[in-house]
Motif scaffolding. Structure first.
Motif, PDB file in Angstrom:
ATOM      1  N   THR A   1     -51.150  24.840 -72.009  1.00  0.00           N
ATOM      2  CA  THR A   1     -51.756  23.538 -71.716  1.00  0.00           C
ATOM      3  C   THR A   1     -53.243  23.509 -72.083  1.00  0.00           C
ATOM      4  O   THR A   1     -53.971  22.610 -71.677  1.00  0.00           O
ATOM      5  N   GLU A   2     -53.678  24.476 -72.860  1.00  0.00           N
ATOM      6  CA  GLU A   2     -55.103  24.570 -73.198  1.00  0.00           C
ATOM      7  C   GLU A   2     -55.587  23.357 -73.992  1.00  0.00           C
ATOM      8  O   GLU A   2     -56.662  22.813 -73.733  1.00  0.00           O
ATOM      9  N   LYS A   3     -54.791  22.900 -74.959  1.00  0.00           N
ATOM     10  CA  LYS A   3     -55.211  21.791 -75.809  1.00  0.00           C
ATOM     11  C   LYS A   3     -55.426  20.517 -75.007  1.00  0.00           C
ATOM     12  O   LYS A   3     -56.446  19.833 -75.142  1.00  0.00           O
ATOM     13  N   ILE A   4     -54.467  20.172 -74.147  1.00  0.00           N
ATOM     14  CA  ILE A   4     -54.579  18.935 -73.384  1.00  0.00           C
ATOM     15  C   ILE A   4     -55.684  19.029 -72.340  1.00  0.00           C
ATOM     16  O   ILE A   4     -56.358  18.038 -72.049  1.00  0.00           O
ATOM     17  N   SER A   5     -55.893  20.230 -71.808  1.00  0.00           N
ATOM     18  CA  SER A   5     -56.964  20.418 -70.829  1.00  0.00           C
ATOM     19  C   SER A   5     -58.328  20.177 -71.462  1.00  0.00           C
ATOM     20  O   SER A   5     -59.205  19.522 -70.878  1.00  0.00           O
ATOM     21  N   GLN A   6     -58.510  20.670 -72.678  1.00  0.00           N
ATOM     22  CA  GLN A   6     -59.781  20.495 -73.371  1.00  0.00           C
ATOM     23  C   GLN A   6     -59.978  19.061 -73.845  1.00  0.00           C
ATOM     24  O   GLN A   6     -61.081  18.521 -73.780  1.00  0.00           O
ATOM     25  N   ALA A   7     -58.896  18.444 -74.307  1.00  0.00           N
ATOM     26  CA  ALA A   7     -59.013  17.097 -74.885  1.00  0.00           C
ATOM     27  C   ALA A   7     -59.205  16.013 -73.830  1.00  0.00           C
ATOM     28  O   ALA A   7     -59.964  15.053 -74.035  1.00  0.00           O
ATOM     29  N   PHE A   8     -58.535  16.157 -72.677  1.00  0.00           N
ATOM     30  CA  PHE A   8     -58.530  15.077 -71.691  1.00  0.00           C
ATOM     31  C   PHE A   8     -58.986  15.505 -70.294  1.00  0.00           C
ATOM     32  O   PHE A   8     -58.896  14.721 -69.349  1.00  0.00           O
ATOM     33  N   SER A   9     -59.459  16.742 -70.185  1.00  0.00           N
ATOM     34  CA  SER A   9     -59.970  17.251 -68.901  1.00  0.00           C
ATOM     35  C   SER A   9     -58.948  17.095 -67.775  1.00  0.00           C
ATOM     36  O   SER A   9     -59.267  16.621 -66.679  1.00  0.00           O
ATOM     37  N   VAL A  10     -57.713  17.481 -68.051  1.00  0.00           N
ATOM     38  CA  VAL A  10     -56.667  17.420 -67.038  1.00  0.00           C
ATOM     39  C   VAL A  10     -56.304  18.824 -66.599  1.00  0.00           C
ATOM     40  O   VAL A  10     -56.410  19.782 -67.366  1.00  0.00           O
ATOM     41  N   GLU A  11     -55.888  18.946 -65.361  1.00  0.00           N
ATOM     42  CA  GLU A  11     -55.453  20.229 -64.838  1.00  0.00           C
ATOM     43  C   GLU A  11     -53.945  20.361 -64.977  1.00  0.00           C
ATOM     44  O   GLU A  11     -53.221  19.366 -64.974  1.00  0.00           O
ATOM     45  N   GLU A  12     -53.469  21.588 -65.092  1.00  0.00           N
ATOM     46  CA  GLU A  12     -52.034  21.805 -65.169  1.00  0.00           C
ATOM     47  C   GLU A  12     -51.369  21.373 -63.859  1.00  0.00           C
ATOM     48  O   GLU A  12     -52.016  21.297 -62.817  1.00  0.00           O
ATOM     49  N   SER A  13     -50.087  21.115 -63.941  1.00  0.00           N
ATOM     50  CA  SER A  13     -49.338  20.734 -62.750  1.00  0.00           C
ATOM     51  C   SER A  13     -49.154  21.938 -61.840  1.00  0.00           C
ATOM     52  O   SER A  13     -48.687  22.988 -62.270  1.00  0.00           O
ATOM     53  N   ASN A  14     -49.567  21.815 -60.588  1.00  0.00           N
ATOM     54  CA  ASN A  14     -49.380  22.887 -59.605  1.00  0.00           C
ATOM     55  C   ASN A  14     -48.082  22.601 -58.851  1.00  0.00           C
ATOM     56  O   ASN A  14     -48.050  21.827 -57.899  1.00  0.00           O
ATOM     57  N   TRP A  15     -47.013  23.235 -59.277  1.00  0.00           N
ATOM     58  CA  TRP A  15     -45.703  22.913 -58.706  1.00  0.00           C
ATOM     59  C   TRP A  15     -45.567  23.378 -57.263  1.00  0.00           C
ATOM     60  O   TRP A  15     -44.800  22.786 -56.491  1.00  0.00           O
ATOM     61  N   LEU A  16     -46.312  24.392 -56.875  1.00  0.00           N
ATOM     62  CA  LEU A  16     -46.263  24.836 -55.484  1.00  0.00           C
ATOM     63  C   LEU A  16     -46.809  23.762 -54.541  1.00  0.00           C
ATOM     64  O   LEU A  16     -46.261  23.523 -53.459  1.00  0.00           O
ATOM     65  N   VAL A  17     -47.877  23.084 -54.969  1.00  0.00           N
ATOM     66  CA  VAL A  17     -48.424  21.975 -54.178  1.00  0.00           C
ATOM     67  C   VAL A  17     -47.418  20.830 -54.122  1.00  0.00           C
ATOM     68  O   VAL A  17     -47.194  20.229 -53.066  1.00  0.00           O
ATOM     69  N   ALA A  18     -46.792  20.533 -55.265  1.00  0.00           N
ATOM     70  CA  ALA A  18     -45.818  19.439 -55.310  1.00  0.00           C
ATOM     71  C   ALA A  18     -44.625  19.715 -54.399  1.00  0.00           C
ATOM     72  O   ALA A  18     -44.063  18.801 -53.786  1.00  0.00           O
ATOM     73  N   LEU A  19     -44.231  20.974 -54.276  1.00  0.00           N
ATOM     74  CA  LEU A  19     -43.095  21.321 -53.419  1.00  0.00           C
ATOM     75  C   LEU A  19     -43.390  21.114 -51.936  1.00  0.00           C
ATOM     76  O   LEU A  19     -42.471  21.016 -51.119  1.00  0.00           O
ATOM     77  N   GLU A  20     -44.671  21.032 -51.587  1.00  0.00           N
ATOM     78  CA  GLU A  20     -45.015  20.768 -50.194  1.00  0.00           C
ATOM     79  C   GLU A  20     -44.522  19.388 -49.751  1.00  0.00           C
ATOM     80  O   GLU A  20     -44.409  19.105 -48.562  1.00  0.00           O
ATOM     81  N   LYS A  21     -44.223  18.516 -50.738  1.00  0.00           N
ATOM     82  CA  LYS A  21     -43.679  17.180 -50.441  1.00  0.00           C
ATOM     83  C   LYS A  21     -42.156  17.225 -50.390  1.00  0.00           C
ATOM     84  O   LYS A  21     -41.504  16.245 -50.694  1.00  0.00           O
ATOM     85  N   ILE A  22     -41.628  18.351 -49.979  1.00  0.00           N
ATOM     86  CA  ILE A  22     -40.184  18.598 -50.144  1.00  0.00           C
ATOM     87  C   ILE A  22     -39.314  17.577 -49.397  1.00  0.00           C
ATOM     88  O   ILE A  22     -38.166  17.350 -49.759  1.00  0.00           O
ATOM     89  N   LYS A  23     -39.869  16.925 -48.397  1.00  0.00           N
ATOM     90  CA  LYS A  23     -39.117  15.901 -47.685  1.00  0.00           C
ATOM     91  C   LYS A  23     -38.631  14.817 -48.642  1.00  0.00           C
ATOM     92  O   LYS A  23     -37.528  14.284 -48.502  1.00  0.00           O
ATOM     93  N   GLY A  24     -39.455  14.484 -49.632  1.00  0.00           N
ATOM     94  CA  GLY A  24     -39.097  13.449 -50.578  1.00  0.00           C
ATOM     95  C   GLY A  24     -37.921  13.815 -51.474  1.00  0.00           C
ATOM     96  O   GLY A  24     -37.203  12.936 -51.953  1.00  0.00           O
ATOM     97  N   TYR A  25     -37.694  15.109 -51.680  1.00  0.00           N
ATOM     98  CA  TYR A  25     -36.591  15.534 -52.529  1.00  0.00           C
ATOM     99  C   TYR A  25     -35.280  15.626 -51.752  1.00  0.00           C
ATOM    100  O   TYR A  25     -34.221  15.767 -52.344  1.00  0.00           O
ATOM    101  N   MET A  26     -35.377  15.571 -50.426  1.00  0.00           N
ATOM    102  CA  MET A  26     -34.197  15.689 -49.584  1.00  0.00           C
ATOM    103  C   MET A  26     -33.451  14.364 -49.437  1.00  0.00           C
ATOM    104  O   MET A  26     -32.338  14.320 -48.984  1.00  0.00           O
ATOM    105  N   ALA A  27     -34.109  13.269 -49.829  1.00  0.00           N
ATOM    106  CA  ALA A  27     -33.517  11.939 -49.621  1.00  0.00           C
ATOM    107  C   ALA A  27     -32.287  11.765 -50.492  1.00  0.00           C
ATOM    108  O   ALA A  27     -32.218  12.284 -51.587  1.00  0.00           O
TER     109      ALA A  27
END
Length: 293
Positions: A267-293
């Motif tokens: 993800t180096e190219k997109i990070s440099q071009a648009f100043s975006v951070e990679e997706s932190n999937w561990l943080v996203a999994l903290e919303k696990i209630k939403g995936y249980m629906a």
């Protein structure tokens, strides 16, 4: 900014629609396949002419990897022809097109991370049709962003997280492939990146059009991903206990379509071009209630 979204009920499309819904400065036309068949060129032209978007985000795709081996014509219609028609329509009204693609365009056996300039060599119909779609978009519209991603999961649609949670409710033990590696990517993060890029384009900022990779970190195997899913599910009380997990090799879990052993995307190219951070999937999994629906 006027944004036309296709595939609005899919994993990324639904996140795009939700994130843009409350922005009074953005006009959104979000369409699913019932309201716009992207394989119908006349319908695409009519929708674009009527809405006059400044940005088209194509989140529609035929993503059933195994079914694609049999549904060849359908795969190419949705993954190649549809993007081509959308890109041609975008070009005709001076719009930019942001198109989602996949790690399956690569052979999947490289050592280390795949970069945007690596040679493509898809190993199945899904990857071949998605690569054909990339080429069609590039050829049809000058202002294009191809966003390759991998291992997408979110609150909507079918994905690995939901499958694991469903199986974990009913099984005491599971065998999970441990020799395929990639970066799980939260659909909401993909949507956020697409919106950021679209906003820069709409503002008239200088944007380097082309192909970009965006996926999650840290890179893990499917076994390691499953292990983390169950740890969080138990920790948050959505599962009473964690099933016993066994790591197996790909040959022990045969599928109609070949899976890449390496889906790691740089993800180096997109990070440099648009100043975006990679997706932190561990943080996203903290919303696990939403995936249980």
């Amino acid at each position: 900014m006027r944004v036309l979204i296709t595939g609005c009920y899919g994993q990324v499309g639904s996140c795009l629609t939700q994130q843009l819904a409350n922005n009074v400065n953005i006009a959104v036309c979000a369409l699913d396949r019932e309201h716009l068949d992207i394989t119908d060129q006349d319908a695409v032209n009519a929708a674009v002419a009527q809405f006059e978007p400044s940005i088209i985000i194509n989140a529609a795709a035929h993503t059933a990897v195994d079914k694609a081996e049999e549904e060849i014509d359908l795969s190419y219609a949705i993954n190649r022809d549809g993007p081509k028609y959308l890109a041609e329509a975008a070009q005709s009204v001076g719009a930019a097109i942001l198109h989602i693609s996949t790690d399956y365009v690569f052979e999947g056996n490289k050592e280390g991370e795949y970069v945007e300039t690596d040679t493509t060599s898809p190993q199945g119909i899904y990857g071949e049709s998605k690569l054909a779609g990339e080429i069609a978009v590039v050829e049809a519209c000058e202002k294009h962003i191809i966003l390759r991603t991998a291992w997408v999961f979110g609150e909507n649609g079918n994905n690995f997280v939901k499958t694991m949670l469903r199986l974990g409710e009913n099984r005491d033990s599971l065998s999970i492939v441990g020799d395929q590696f990639g970066g799980p990517t939260y659909a909401g993060d993909i949507a956020n990146v697409l919106i950021k890029i679209a906003s820069l384009i709409a503002q008239g900022d200088t944007v380097e059009y082309g192909v970009y990779h965006y996926s999650g970190l840290p890179h893990v195997s499917w076994f390691e991903f499953a292990d983390a899913i169950f740890d969080i599910a138990v920790e948050q009380g959505f599962l009473d206990k964690k099933p016993s997990l066994t790591s197996i090799v790909t040959d022990q879990y045969p599928t109609p379509a070949k899976r890449p052993s390496n889906s790691r995307l740089s993800t180096e190219k997109i990070s440099q071009a648009f100043s975006v951070e990679e997706s932190n999937w561990l943080v996203a999994l903290e919303k696990i209630k939403g995936y249980m629906a």
